[in-house]
Design a protein around this motif. Structure first.
Motif, PDB file in Angstrom:
ATOM      1  N   PRO A  33    -106.586  61.054  22.828  1.00  0.00           N
ATOM      2  CA  PRO A  33    -107.697  60.455  23.560  1.00  0.00           C
ATOM      3  C   PRO A  33    -107.199  59.444  24.586  1.00  0.00           C
ATOM      4  N   THR A  34    -108.022  59.218  25.606  1.00  0.00           N
ATOM      5  CA  THR A  34    -107.664  58.241  26.628  1.00  0.00           C
ATOM      6  C   THR A  34    -107.457  56.874  25.994  1.00  0.00           C
ATOM      7  N   PRO A  35    -106.299  56.262  26.146  1.00  0.00           N
ATOM      8  CA  PRO A  35    -106.039  54.988  25.474  1.00  0.00           C
ATOM      9  C   PRO A  35    -106.957  53.890  26.012  1.00  0.00           C
ATOM     10  N   THR A  36    -107.358  52.995  25.097  1.00  0.00           N
ATOM     11  CA  THR A  36    -108.178  51.849  25.483  1.00  0.00           C
ATOM     12  C   THR A  36    -107.311  50.792  26.144  1.00  0.00           C
ATOM     13  N   ARG A  37    -107.802  50.233  27.210  1.00  0.00           N
ATOM     14  CA  ARG A  37    -107.053  49.184  27.904  1.00  0.00           C
ATOM     15  C   ARG A  37    -106.919  47.942  27.017  1.00  0.00           C
ATOM     16  N   ASN A  38    -105.877  47.198  27.264  1.00  0.00           N
ATOM     17  CA  ASN A  38    -105.689  45.931  26.561  1.00  0.00           C
ATOM     18  C   ASN A  38    -106.396  44.829  27.356  1.00  0.00           C
ATOM     19  N   TRP A  39    -107.537  44.367  26.823  1.00  0.00           N
ATOM     20  CA  TRP A  39    -108.305  43.312  27.477  1.00  0.00           C
ATOM     21  C   TRP A  39    -108.003  41.931  26.915  1.00  0.00           C
ATOM     22  N   ASP A  40    -107.134  41.872  25.924  1.00  0.00           N
ATOM     23  CA  ASP A  40    -106.841  40.599  25.270  1.00  0.00           C
ATOM     24  C   ASP A  40    -106.071  39.668  26.210  1.00  0.00           C
ATOM     25  N   GLY A  41    -106.436  38.394  26.197  1.00  0.00           N
ATOM     26  CA  GLY A  41    -105.698  37.413  26.971  1.00  0.00           C
ATOM     27  C   GLY A  41    -106.566  36.620  27.935  1.00  0.00           C
ATOM     28  N   TRP A  42    -105.911  35.749  28.680  1.00  0.00           N
ATOM     29  CA  TRP A  42    -106.585  34.917  29.668  1.00  0.00           C
ATOM     30  C   TRP A  42    -106.838  35.711  30.946  1.00  0.00           C
TER      31      TRP A  42
END
Length: 291
Positions: A33-42
């Motif tokens: 499946p299309t990987p989920t973006r990493n939204w973690d962080g500032w």
């Protein structure tokens, strides 16, 4: 021996043909499946906005009329008199924001501070009206005397929203490059608010009598001004800070690398300043960078 080799070749070809007809998941070729973006962080960004502001001036002059008619029979009825109307205005603005995301699988939670400056987001209204009061509550007269007050009020009020900052909590669902989210929090706005009122009051006392034969006669008295309650007051407050609350929803899309764009709708309602209530609907487009 040759017959054995020929049988082995025929068996291998048959197995290969059957394998070609097997479903993908049995042949180990499932596509990831299309990987989920990493939204973690500032993250930090800038934005432009379009705002529609509604201002409720219906009670704006009440504080002034309460002072003019204090401790009199006219204070209570005039405090219920909605002299001025509601107005709306539109304008543009710009600002910036900074926040922190915390990601748990596809769930994204975060906090954000969001500042906006508004360009000439101002509105005003004015009106004049009269109110006739016959023996208002609290009026004490001798028997047969009727007091009639005519109160004419002319008022004006204005407000300009200069800027605002909101402190939000938010929650979203990461889906590939997309991040739809909702948010809510507190707001602090800075405004210029002004109001004025002019009151003109007259009083007339009519006397009703009944003679020996039962004939009733009403004598209309003269209409006299009431100077103590015929006044003009002006009040204004510059750079007034007021609290409020905010809520809304939006969508973010990761463009490339850690650069993302955002579109959102925000509703803000502020507490009353000088009896004037302001609420705003804001549409924003943003560009930001996640560290």
């Amino acid at each position: 021996m040759r017959r054995f080799l020929l049988a082995a070749v025929i068996f291998g070809v048959a197995c290969g043909a059957q394998a070609a007809d097997m479903p993908d998941f049995l042949r180990g070729s499932i596509s990831a499946p299309t990987p989920t973006r990493n939204w973690d962080g500032w993250y930090v960004g800038g934005q432009v906005s379009y705002s529609a502001v509604a201002s409720d001036f219906s009670k704006s002059v009440v504080g002034l009329t309460n002072f003019i008619f204090r401790d009199s029979v006219l204070q209570q009825p005039t405090s219920q008199f909605g002299l001025l109307a509601k107005t709306t205005t539109q304008g543009t603005g710009f600002g910036g924001f900074v926040g922190r995301n915390y990601q748990l699988d596809d769930l994204v939670f975060g906090v954000e501070a969001n500042y906006n400056y508004f360009d000439r987001l101002a509105t005003s209204t004015s009106a004049s009206n009269s109110l006739e009061l016959v023996n208002p509550p609290g009026q004490t007269n001798p028997p047969g005397v009727t007091s009639t007050y005519v109160v004419t009020l002319t008022g004006r009020a204005a407000v300009q929203v200069k800027d605002a900052i909101t402190f939000r909590g938010r929650a979203g669902w990461a889906a590939g490059n997309f991040l739809p989210y909702v948010f809510g929090g507190v707001a602090v706005g800075r405004m210029d608010v002004s109001r004025s009122v002019t009151s003109t009051v007259t009083r007339r006392d009519d006397v009703t009598t009944t003679d020996f034969f039962g004939v009733t006669t009403t004598t209309i008295g003269p209409t006299l001004p009431v100077p103590a309650q015929s006044q003009s007051l002006i009040e204004q407050k510059t750079n007034a800070f007021t609290a409020g609350w905010t809520a809304g929803l939006g969508m973010e899309y990761m463009l490339w690398g850690n650069v993302f764009m955002r579109g959102e709708w925000e509703y803000v309602k502020f507490l009353a300043v000088k009896n004037t209530v302001v609420q705003a609907n804001n549409l924003r487009a943003s560009i930001a960078y996640k560290f």
